[in-house]
Design a protein around this motif. Structure first.
Motif, PDB file in Angstrom:
ATOM      1  N   LEU A 131       0.857  -1.190   0.000  1.00 21.76           N
ATOM      2  CA  LEU A 131       0.000   0.000   0.000  1.00 21.76           C
ATOM      3  C   LEU A 131       0.894   1.241   0.000  1.00 21.76           C
ATOM      4  O   LEU A 131       1.253   1.774   1.041  1.00 21.76           O
ATOM      5  CB  LEU A 131      -0.916  -0.005   1.226  1.00 21.76           C
ATOM      6  N   ASP A 132       1.255   1.691  -1.192  1.00 23.17           N
ATOM      7  CA  ASP A 132       2.216   2.784  -1.340  1.00 23.17           C
ATOM      8  C   ASP A 132       1.481   4.105  -1.555  1.00 23.17           C
ATOM      9  O   ASP A 132       1.033   4.418  -2.661  1.00 23.17           O
ATOM     10  CB  ASP A 132       3.158   2.489  -2.509  1.00 23.17           C
ATOM     11  N   LEU A 133       1.344   4.881  -0.495  1.00 25.99           N
ATOM     12  CA  LEU A 133       0.680   6.182  -0.545  1.00 25.99           C
ATOM     13  C   LEU A 133       1.645   7.264  -0.067  1.00 25.99           C
ATOM     14  O   LEU A 133       2.540   6.990   0.732  1.00 25.99           O
ATOM     15  CB  LEU A 133      -0.566   6.183   0.352  1.00 25.99           C
ATOM     16  N   PRO A 134       1.491   8.508  -0.547  1.00 24.28           N
ATOM     17  CA  PRO A 134       2.369   9.592  -0.090  1.00 24.28           C
ATOM     18  C   PRO A 134       2.241   9.809   1.414  1.00 24.28           C
ATOM     19  O   PRO A 134       1.169   9.574   2.002  1.00 24.28           O
ATOM     20  CB  PRO A 134       1.856  10.805  -0.871  1.00 24.28           C
ATOM     21  N   TRP A 135       3.304  10.298   2.033  1.00 20.10           N
ATOM     22  CA  TRP A 135       3.268  10.518   3.479  1.00 20.10           C
ATOM     23  C   TRP A 135       2.228  11.556   3.868  1.00 20.10           C
ATOM     24  O   TRP A 135       1.661  11.492   4.964  1.00 20.10           O
ATOM     25  CB  TRP A 135       4.652  10.927   3.992  1.00 20.10           C
ATOM     26  N   GLU A 136       1.958  12.505   2.950  1.00 21.96           N
ATOM     27  CA  GLU A 136       0.961  13.523   3.252  1.00 21.96           C
ATOM     28  C   GLU A 136      -0.427  12.920   3.473  1.00 21.96           C
ATOM     29  O   GLU A 136      -1.209  13.420   4.288  1.00 21.96           O
ATOM     30  CB  GLU A 136       0.885  14.560   2.116  1.00 21.96           C
TER      31      GLU A 136
END
Length: 503
Positions: A131-136
């Motif tokens: 699950l690769d999502l931006p840290w924001e």
């Protein structure tokens, strides 16, 4: 009664917190699993190496001395102002006003720092599992959840924090037991407490990291107006938290030295740093346990974030009640009995900084987390030192135990002052950068404190009636009447019974 809370009209806090619940809240703020996974390996690598467990003992004893005095004054007052209220009674209103604004800055900075760490490591763990999502995205998901929990009463947060804390401590205790089972007494090498390892190069760094790992434990007094029996539960919770956290940190770091080997621990920590405890988990508990530890690391950071968010809210509420911050923050939710407006402001402040750091393309951990946590840690250590001195000031004309009101708080103040000096001298190490903007952040603390002192003196001239109430202090112009000597002015008959009056 001196020290009673000056509650603003319309406020209604539910007294639902017991000693165990307060203990869970304040230990969660220290984030035990996160401290072990990241602080301990760094202290091994650039601090005293195998002597790190002794530094946790030193920090724990110093903070226990602080807690003895802190408990003595907490038994006599219950105020959401925490350090701010205690310093007002011990050192006077102007210093308390400066300390109050210092507390607001320190706790808000620490909250944002933990937010950055949560977003960074949650992104990393989630990406490792597909699950690769931006840290924001993780930052704003966390902001929504923390904001919603902070909007409600502290009781609800306490239940969630207790579950998080129990899980993370259980995981590390399982690792401790596994190492002890395999190596026996060799898991606890006496060399960790040998003088040549305790007083070794990197001593200042290890002491600094030792105190930084206790961040947030002192926040028990902030829940005085929400506790069922604050003058018992707040002092007890503070002492219990120090003993539990210090014992846990010392034992786990000591077992880690035994598992790796005193002669190899520095080199292994330098090579693996944040992965050191995950590698130990793989070796002693198996890979599934390591995956669980990674997930619990995220929940540990979330729990610390929520606990620090709640602490910042209560400081903002207390200062707004006394006129040091905008009055609109001084409101309790009609249904939840929570400091909901302060929670919204803290969430908004955090969101603005997330947008600012993200817009500048800065890293959430290397840039945001380390700098904000460094600033918050230093501010809270300074507050602890001031609070220790305030205990001496408060009891200087009272006949109380000299150990509780003089020896212990002075010892705590000395140790905390040493820790503050070490943090300032090693601020670039704590934050991981030599950027002049970051290394100049400590100057914000005396600047904000001086502004608070100046504002209090101005209030003394312009609004003396409000100045008199700073920190929940009794108004000297309105002495509390003694019921034993004050006659009832209402008319009575010959038998001493009250006679009816016509309205």
């Amino acid at each position: 009664m001196a020290g009673s809370a000056s509650t603003a009209p319309g406020t209604d806090f539910r007294r639902t917190l017991t000693t165990p619940k307060i203990v869970f809240i304040i230990i969660a703020a220290a984030a035990p699993l996160a401290a072990m996974v990241f602080t301990v390996p760094l202290s091994f690598a650039i601090g005293t190496g195998p002597g790190v467990p002794a530094m946790f003992v030193f920090a724990g004893l110093t903070l226990l001395c602080f807690s003895v005095g802190y408990a003595a004054i907490a038994r006599r007052m219950s105020n959401m102002g925490g350090f701010y209220a205690h310093i007002a009674h011990g050192l006077g209103r102007p210093i308390a006003a400066g300390a109050g604004l210092l507390a607001v800055l320190a706790y808000n900075a620490a909250t944002v720092g933990v937010l950055g760490a949560f977003a960074y490591f949650t992104q990393d763990v989630a990406a490792g599992h597909g699950l690769d999502l931006p840290w924001e995205v993780w930052a704003f998901v966390g902001l929504l959840v923390v904001g919603a929990l902070g909007y409600r009463e502290a009781e609800f947060s306490a239940r969630l924090l207790s579950a998080c804390m129990i899980c993370e401590i259980a995981m590390l205790l399982a690792l401790d037991i596994a190492v002890l089972s395999r190596h026996g007494t060799a898991s606890l090498p006496l060399t960790s407490f040998a003088p040549d390892h305790v007083v070794a190069p990197g001593l200042g760094v290890s002491v600094m990291f030792g105190f930084a790992s206790f961040l947030g434990f002192e926040s028990a007094a902030l829940y005085g107006e929400e506790a069922k029996a604050p003058r018992r539960s707040v002092p007890r919770a503070t002492v219990i938290a120090v003993v539990v956290v210090a014992s846990f940190y010392a034992l786990t770091s000591w077992v880690a030295v035994g598992a790796v080997g005193p002669g190899r621990v520095r080199a292994e920590a330098e090579q693996h740093l944040g992965d050191l405890f995950f590698r130990l988990g793989d070796d002693y508990l198996g890979h599934p346990a390591t995956i669980t530890m990674q997930v619990l690391l995220c929940t540990s950071l979330f729990a610390a974030w929520l606990a620090l968010h709640n602490a910042a809210n209560r400081y903002m509420y207390a200062l707004s009640r006394d006129g040091l911050l905008p009055a609109r923050l001084c409101a309790a939710h009609g249904r939840h009995g929570s400091v909901h407006r302060a929670s919204l402001v803290q969430s908004g402040f955090s969101a603005v900084l997330v947008v600012a750091f993200a817009g500048a393309g800065l890293d959430p951990y290397v840039n945001m987390s380390t700098s904000m946590l460094g600033l918050g840690t230093l501010g809270i250590i300074l507050l602890q030192a001031l609070a220790s001195v305030a205990v001496v000031g408060y009891f200087r004309r009272r006949h109380e135990s000299r150990w509780q009101t003089l020896v212990a708080p002075v010892s705590g103040a000395v140790g905390l002052t040493v820790a503050a000096v070490l943090v300032v001298c090693n601020f670039d190490v704590l934050t991981g950068t030599t950027n002049p903007v970051v290394t100049a952040l400590p100057w914000l603390l005396p600047a904000v404190t001086a502004a608070g002192v100046g504002f209090a003196y101005r209030m003394r001239v312009a609004r003396p009636e409000r100045y008199a109430r700073l920190g929940g202090m009794p108004d000297p112009a309105r002495p509390t009447p003694d019921p034993a000597t004050t006659a009832d002015p209402r008319p009575t008959d010959a038998a001493g019974n009250l006679t009816p009056t016509v309205q």
